[in-house]
Motif scaffolding. Structure first.
Motif, mmCIF file in Angstrom:
data_model
loop_
_atom_site.group_PDB
_atom_site.id
_atom_site.type_symbol
_atom_site.label_atom_id
_atom_site.label_comp_id
_atom_site.label_asym_id
_atom_site.label_seq_id
_atom_site.Cartn_x
_atom_site.Cartn_y
_atom_site.Cartn_z
ATOM 1 N N UNK A 1 0.867 -1.167 0.000
ATOM 2 C CA UNK A 1 0.000 0.000 0.000
ATOM 3 C C UNK A 1 0.905 1.218 0.000
ATOM 4 N N UNK A 2 0.605 2.149 -0.878
ATOM 5 C CA UNK A 2 1.438 3.345 -0.985
ATOM 6 C C UNK A 2 0.596 4.560 -0.617
ATOM 7 N N UNK A 3 1.165 5.450 0.146
ATOM 8 C CA UNK A 3 0.478 6.692 0.483
ATOM 9 C C UNK A 3 1.294 7.866 -0.050
ATOM 10 N N UNK A 4 0.644 9.005 -0.169
ATOM 11 C CA UNK A 4 1.339 10.198 -0.617
ATOM 12 C C UNK A 4 0.606 11.418 -0.105
ATOM 13 N N UNK A 5 1.272 12.517 -0.073
ATOM 14 C CA UNK A 5 0.661 13.795 0.267
ATOM 15 C C UNK A 5 0.772 14.688 -0.951
ATOM 16 N N UNK B 1 7.400 5.414 -10.713
ATOM 17 C CA UNK B 1 8.589 5.206 -9.892
ATOM 18 C C UNK B 1 8.547 3.857 -9.180
ATOM 19 N N UNK B 2 7.369 3.491 -8.685
ATOM 20 C CA UNK B 2 7.224 2.211 -8.006
ATOM 21 C C UNK B 2 7.494 1.054 -8.964
ATOM 22 N N UNK B 3 6.984 1.154 -10.198
ATOM 23 C CA UNK B 3 7.251 0.116 -11.203
ATOM 24 C C UNK B 3 8.755 0.009 -11.486
ATOM 25 N N UNK B 4 9.448 1.132 -11.512
ATOM 26 C CA UNK B 4 10.889 1.140 -11.781
ATOM 27 C C UNK B 4 11.661 0.502 -10.620
ATOM 28 N N UNK B 5 11.301 0.866 -9.400
ATOM 29 C CA UNK B 5 11.987 0.358 -8.215
ATOM 30 C C UNK B 5 11.711 -1.130 -8.003
ATOM 31 N N UNK B 6 10.487 -1.541 -8.311
ATOM 32 C CA UNK B 6 10.055 -2.930 -8.051
ATOM 33 C C UNK B 6 9.944 -3.704 -9.361
#
Length: 61
Positions: free
Chosen positions: A3-7, A17-22
């Motif tokens: 689960x990803x959160x952001x402000x 970015x998440x696809x690149x990192x993972x």
């Protein structure tokens, strides 16, 4: 499962970015759930939309 959160004003490049990192991870059914713009507890995303998303994620697992 993650689960990803952001402000801020939106997801921006978070999913990219998440696809690149993972690399190699399967990212399914991303959804942004919004609360009031002042950071408070008032949900702005319709609860039935969230429940539909949860059901869709469960079906895809």
């Amino acid at each position: 499962m993650a689960l990803m959160t952001h402000e801020g004003s939106g997801l921006g490049n978070s999913e990219r970015d998440l696809r690149k990192i993972c690399q190699g991870a399967e990212i399914i059914k991303p959804m942004e759930i919004k609360f009031d713009s002042q950071g408070g507890p008032v949900l702005q995303t319709a609860e039935n939309k969230i429940n539909d998303w949860i059901a869709e994620v469960k079906r895809s697992l």
